[in-house]
Motif scaffolding. Structure first.
Motif, mmCIF file in Angstrom:
data_model
loop_
_atom_site.group_PDB
_atom_site.id
_atom_site.type_symbol
_atom_site.label_atom_id
_atom_site.label_comp_id
_atom_site.label_asym_id
_atom_site.label_seq_id
_atom_site.Cartn_x
_atom_site.Cartn_y
_atom_site.Cartn_z
ATOM 1 N N ARG A 1 82.626 -62.895 -63.274
ATOM 2 C CA ARG A 1 82.142 -61.878 -62.896
ATOM 3 C C ARG A 1 81.204 -62.101 -61.524
ATOM 4 N NH1 ARG A 1 80.215 -65.811 -66.133
ATOM 5 N NH2 ARG A 1 78.489 -67.179 -66.005
ATOM 6 N N ILE A 2 80.764 -61.817 -60.817
ATOM 7 C CA ILE A 2 79.603 -62.059 -59.403
ATOM 8 C C ILE A 2 78.563 -62.583 -60.232
ATOM 9 C CG2 ILE A 2 79.491 -61.308 -57.372
ATOM 10 C CD1 ILE A 2 82.544 -59.880 -57.287
ATOM 11 N N VAL A 3 77.807 -63.254 -59.487
ATOM 12 C CA VAL A 3 76.356 -63.470 -59.628
ATOM 13 C C VAL A 3 76.167 -63.378 -58.172
ATOM 14 C CG1 VAL A 3 74.447 -64.832 -59.473
ATOM 15 C CG2 VAL A 3 76.801 -64.632 -61.696
ATOM 16 N N ALA A 4 75.262 -62.369 -57.448
ATOM 17 C CA ALA A 4 74.276 -61.768 -56.554
ATOM 18 C C ALA A 4 73.346 -61.818 -56.446
ATOM 19 C CB ALA A 4 75.346 -59.658 -56.494
ATOM 20 N N THR A 5 72.647 -62.358 -55.024
ATOM 21 C CA THR A 5 71.131 -62.687 -54.752
ATOM 22 C C THR A 5 71.273 -62.327 -53.361
ATOM 23 O OG1 THR A 5 72.021 -65.333 -54.364
ATOM 24 C CG2 THR A 5 71.297 -65.011 -56.578
ATOM 25 N N GLY A 6 70.203 -62.767 -52.863
ATOM 26 C CA GLY A 6 68.645 -62.767 -51.583
ATOM 27 C C GLY A 6 68.920 -61.275 -51.262
ATOM 28 N N GLY A 7 68.832 -60.713 -50.079
ATOM 29 C CA GLY A 7 67.791 -60.026 -49.888
ATOM 30 C C GLY A 7 69.025 -58.339 -49.985
ATOM 31 N N LEU A 8 69.725 -58.717 -48.937
ATOM 32 C CA LEU A 8 70.724 -57.379 -49.134
ATOM 33 C C LEU A 8 71.012 -57.161 -50.248
ATOM 34 C CD1 LEU A 8 72.964 -58.041 -46.593
ATOM 35 C CD2 LEU A 8 71.640 -56.543 -46.102
ATOM 36 N N ALA A 9 71.209 -57.947 -51.615
ATOM 37 C CA ALA A 9 71.369 -57.618 -53.046
ATOM 38 C C ALA A 9 70.580 -56.502 -53.216
ATOM 39 C CB ALA A 9 71.371 -59.034 -54.066
ATOM 40 N N THR B 1 71.464 -62.960 -43.746
ATOM 41 C CA THR B 1 71.389 -63.064 -42.314
ATOM 42 C C THR B 1 73.291 -62.699 -42.119
ATOM 43 O OG1 THR B 1 69.466 -63.872 -41.863
ATOM 44 C CG2 THR B 1 71.260 -63.906 -40.416
ATOM 45 N N GLY B 2 73.178 -64.113 -43.032
ATOM 46 C CA GLY B 2 75.112 -63.921 -43.714
ATOM 47 C C GLY B 2 75.697 -63.776 -44.587
ATOM 48 N N ALA B 3 76.415 -63.581 -44.671
ATOM 49 C CA ALA B 3 76.914 -63.876 -46.795
ATOM 50 C C ALA B 3 77.780 -64.608 -46.596
ATOM 51 C CB ALA B 3 77.476 -62.041 -47.140
ATOM 52 N N PHE B 4 78.079 -65.589 -48.167
ATOM 53 C CA PHE B 4 78.339 -66.687 -48.328
ATOM 54 C C PHE B 4 78.594 -66.458 -49.830
ATOM 55 C CE2 PHE B 4 75.619 -67.041 -44.812
ATOM 56 C CZ PHE B 4 76.153 -68.307 -44.064
ATOM 57 N N VAL B 5 80.258 -66.335 -50.106
ATOM 58 C CA VAL B 5 80.793 -66.510 -51.606
ATOM 59 C C VAL B 5 81.234 -67.532 -52.399
ATOM 60 C CG1 VAL B 5 83.147 -66.103 -50.899
ATOM 61 C CG2 VAL B 5 82.467 -65.422 -52.801
ATOM 62 N N GLN B 6 80.513 -68.356 -52.430
ATOM 63 C CA GLN B 6 81.140 -69.881 -53.741
ATOM 64 C C GLN B 6 81.504 -69.378 -54.479
ATOM 65 O OE1 GLN B 6 77.899 -72.618 -51.966
ATOM 66 N NE2 GLN B 6 76.628 -70.759 -52.251
ATOM 67 N N ARG B 7 82.160 -70.592 -54.917
ATOM 68 C CA ARG B 7 82.884 -70.999 -56.204
ATOM 69 C C ARG B 7 82.824 -72.581 -56.765
ATOM 70 N NH1 ARG B 7 88.479 -69.097 -59.415
ATOM 71 N NH2 ARG B 7 87.747 -69.589 -61.733
ATOM 72 N N ALA B 8 81.545 -73.225 -57.293
ATOM 73 C CA ALA B 8 81.808 -74.573 -58.051
ATOM 74 C C ALA B 8 83.541 -75.008 -59.050
ATOM 75 C CB ALA B 8 80.840 -74.808 -59.173
ATOM 76 N N LEU B 9 83.610 -75.666 -58.757
ATOM 77 C CA LEU B 9 84.694 -76.534 -59.114
ATOM 78 C C LEU B 9 84.940 -77.989 -59.134
ATOM 79 C CD1 LEU B 9 87.994 -75.225 -56.760
ATOM 80 C CD2 LEU B 9 87.079 -74.382 -59.111
ATOM 81 N N GLY B 10 84.992 -78.433 -61.523
ATOM 82 C CA GLY B 10 84.567 -79.781 -61.723
ATOM 83 C C GLY B 10 85.713 -80.520 -60.266
ATOM 84 N N PRO C 1 76.032 -74.675 -62.106
ATOM 85 C CA PRO C 1 76.980 -72.607 -61.286
ATOM 86 C C PRO C 1 78.315 -72.838 -62.678
ATOM 87 C CG PRO C 1 76.878 -74.938 -60.477
ATOM 88 C CD PRO C 1 76.383 -74.767 -60.640
ATOM 89 N N ALA C 2 78.279 -71.319 -63.513
ATOM 90 C CA ALA C 2 80.194 -71.929 -64.064
ATOM 91 C C ALA C 2 81.279 -71.547 -63.782
ATOM 92 C CB ALA C 2 79.282 -70.284 -65.324
ATOM 93 N N PRO C 3 81.613 -72.342 -64.121
ATOM 94 C CA PRO C 3 83.358 -71.923 -62.841
ATOM 95 C C PRO C 3 83.879 -71.204 -63.039
ATOM 96 C CG PRO C 3 83.692 -73.253 -65.183
ATOM 97 C CD PRO C 3 82.123 -73.172 -65.340
ATOM 98 N N ASP C 4 83.828 -69.620 -63.934
ATOM 99 C CA ASP C 4 84.792 -68.351 -63.768
ATOM 100 C C ASP C 4 83.861 -67.295 -63.273
ATOM 101 O OD1 ASP C 4 82.459 -68.911 -65.533
ATOM 102 O OD2 ASP C 4 83.431 -67.256 -67.128
ATOM 103 N N ALA C 5 83.000 -68.059 -62.587
ATOM 104 C CA ALA C 5 82.165 -66.923 -61.869
ATOM 105 C C ALA C 5 82.015 -66.707 -60.657
ATOM 106 C CB ALA C 5 80.237 -67.521 -62.306
ATOM 107 N N ALA C 6 81.750 -66.022 -59.471
ATOM 108 C CA ALA C 6 81.634 -66.105 -58.068
ATOM 109 C C ALA C 6 79.990 -65.943 -57.456
ATOM 110 C CB ALA C 6 82.395 -65.552 -57.149
ATOM 111 N N TYR C 7 79.825 -66.800 -57.009
ATOM 112 C CA TYR C 7 78.228 -66.855 -56.088
ATOM 113 C C TYR C 7 78.042 -65.932 -55.159
ATOM 114 C CZ TYR C 7 77.924 -69.110 -60.560
ATOM 115 O OH TYR C 7 77.764 -69.477 -62.128
ATOM 116 N N ILE C 8 77.276 -65.078 -54.866
ATOM 117 C CA ILE C 8 77.389 -64.565 -53.260
ATOM 118 C C ILE C 8 75.629 -64.738 -53.029
ATOM 119 C CG2 ILE C 8 77.467 -62.326 -52.385
ATOM 120 C CD1 ILE C 8 80.104 -61.739 -53.591
ATOM 121 N N ASN C 9 75.628 -64.577 -51.890
ATOM 122 C CA ASN C 9 73.751 -64.545 -51.176
ATOM 123 C C ASN C 9 74.448 -63.792 -50.000
ATOM 124 O OD1 ASN C 9 71.655 -65.540 -51.593
ATOM 125 N ND2 ASN C 9 71.397 -67.250 -50.840
ATOM 126 N N LEU C 10 73.664 -63.207 -50.202
ATOM 127 C CA LEU C 10 73.447 -62.111 -49.536
ATOM 128 C C LEU C 10 72.510 -61.752 -48.319
ATOM 129 C CD1 LEU C 10 74.990 -59.302 -51.599
ATOM 130 C CD2 LEU C 10 75.933 -60.241 -49.299
#
Length: 481
Positions: free
Chosen positions: A397-405, A266-275, A255-264
């Motif tokens: 940027r945002i990266v969006a995955t999961g069925g709702l995406a 049953t629930g939706a979860f937004v994650q941001r990786a930090l070192g 995961p890139a530190p300048d991206a927000a990762y959203i998995n859509l």
């Protein structure tokens, strides 16, 4: 040397809320086989959500057998397997026979909310130790409920036969030949009993929730020699165990530190990786998504409990047919829309109100109310993104995955509201692909076979106005409950 001998394949098992999946990827991240078995969810309003442990075990076994069998002789190239599961879901079982002694109590379940209420004053201390909020969504209060209310659990405790803990640990015990009793950081970290700093069960937390520590599986790293998965005549070493959202973060490489990762889903979860371990961030969670002898990956995380489950709720409550098919067209209209304060399955980050009463603000036809429910998912995600933007480096940027995406209207609204370009990969099976990346050992190259779709932010003053109104209404509703 044959082609089969040269290649390396990886089997990723993904046990999700509505299906168990088995997917096989090659060493370049290409999907070469897949199988799926749907599983049932048993809901009892207002706050109980369960699944059948035996159904989850058999569904994974069947999916794995089908996926492997479909490869023919090429299946001999499978060199490793990994398991990713729903976090925060728990089970109790017999540590000798593996027999389930409780249902799977889902991450969505909030039955122990009243039991937790007297511990509210401990919330800050619990957060400092675990990175979580004091919430009935997480495992500790569910485990305590089982000890207090289920006769088979009480009996097994008295006979020194009881094991309890994350769903992942139960599935591992049942699926692997060695019958291990083990827990990984991503799933243990959702129990409210695991210390984020020591990477182990915490004696103070065990005492706080009155959970005997000897009942819980020992904690090991994400990458570990867990045991052997038997699929047909094959014996496949399982070396990765993690949570669904944790695995999804690695679907397209580190995961890139300048991206927000959203998995859509049953629930939706937004994650941001930090070192490094993040500083204290009001309203958000801190989690470990991967740990081995060399590295630990921390994330800031926001949770939206009512995503796909909120759309299913709206479909039923509003009497709408084929909502999935019609919602994209409805989202193309932006006039006369009410607002929806979304507490389906409990209001998560950054508000944390388990018993929040969902409601519409303003009138509208059923299709307009459906759009309001869909927009509430975007609004909750945006609220979390705004907090995450306070951390360096800036989000780009945002990266969006999961069925709702798959719903382009939701993706475009999120890009418009956040002001960030949003990338939707073609392969949306993020959990399984991320598990395969971890199995492959963090390869430098993990390319997509086909490029996905970019959604560029566009001017949308009406959406921004509704979001501002929604924030005002939500703030007022939380403050006055």
């Amino acid at each position: 040397m044959t082609d089969t001998a040269r290649e390396r394949l990886f089997l990723a098992l993904d046990q999700g809320g509505h299906a168990s999946r088995a997917l096989v990827f090659d060493q370049q991240g290409a999907l070469v086989a897949k199988a799926l078995r749907e599983v049932r969810v048993h809901s009892q309003p207002p706050d109980r959500v369960e699944q059948d442990p035996e159904e989850l075990v058999s569904s994974l076994q069947q999916a794995a057998a089908e996926a492997v069998q479909s490869l023919g002789t090429r299946a001999e190239a499978i060199v490793g397997a990994g398991l990713a599961t729903q976090r925060s879901s728990i089970v109790c079982w017999d540590k000798f026979t593996g027999a389930a002694l409780s249902p799977v109590i889902s991450w969505q379940d909030r039955r122990a909310q009243a039991w937790l209420a007297p511990l509210t004053t401990q919330g800050d201390a619990v957060h400092r130790l675990t990175g979580l909020r004091l919430s009935p969504h997480y495992g500790a209060s569910k485990l305590r409920w089982c000890l207090d209310h289920l006769a088979p659990v009480k009996a097994a405790l008295g006979q020194h036969r009881l094991a309890m803990g994350p769903l992942a640990s139960f599935l591992l015990f049942r699926l692997l030949r060695e019958k291990p009793l083990l827990a990984d950081p991503a799933n243990a970290g959702r129990m409210l009993l695991w210390n984020l700093h020591t990477a182990d069960w915490d004696r103070h937390l065990l005492s706080l929730f009155s959970i005997p520590g000897e009942l819980l599986p020992p904690c090991v790293p994400t990458h570990y020699a867990f045991g052997t998965l038997g699929v047909g005549t094959q014996a496949i070493p399982l070396t990765i165990m993690t949570g669904d959202q944790s695995a999804a973060l690695f679907a397209h490489g580190a995961p890139a530190p300048d991206a927000a990762y959203i998995n859509l889903g049953t629930g939706a979860f937004v994650q941001r990786a930090l070192g490094r371990k993040p500083d204290e961030t009001p309203g958000l969670l801190t989690s470990i998504v991967y740990r081995d002898a060399r590295q630990t990956t921390y994330v800031l995380e926001g949770t939206v409990n009512g995503a796909g489950v909120a759309l299913r709720w709206a479909e039923q409550e509003l009497g709408l047919a084929d909502m999935d098919g019609q919602l994209p067209n409805w989202l193309s209209r932006q006039t006369g829309l009410p607002l929806f304060l979304n507490g389906i399955s409990g209001l998560g980050a950054p508000f944390w109100v388990a018993d929040f009463e969902s409601r519409f603000i303003g009138d509208g036809e059923p299709w307009q109310q459906a759009v309001a429910v869909a927009e509430s998912i975007v609004f909750l995600l945006q609220t979390n993104l705004e907090i995450m933007k306070q951390h360096a480096p800036p989000l780009t940027r945002i990266v969006a995955t999961g069925g709702l995406a798959l719903n382009a209207g939701l993706c475009q609204r999120l890009a418009d509201l956040s002001g960030l370009p949003l990338y939707r990969p073609m392969e949306l099976e993020a959990t399984a692909r991320g598990t395969a990346f971890l199995l492959a050992g963090f390869p430098e190259s993990w390319p997509e076979e086909v490029s996905g779709t970019w959604f560029k932010p566009m001017a949308n003053p009406a959406l921004h106005k509704r979001y501002g109104d929604w924030r005002d209404e939500m703030t007022r509703a939380v403050a006055t409950r």
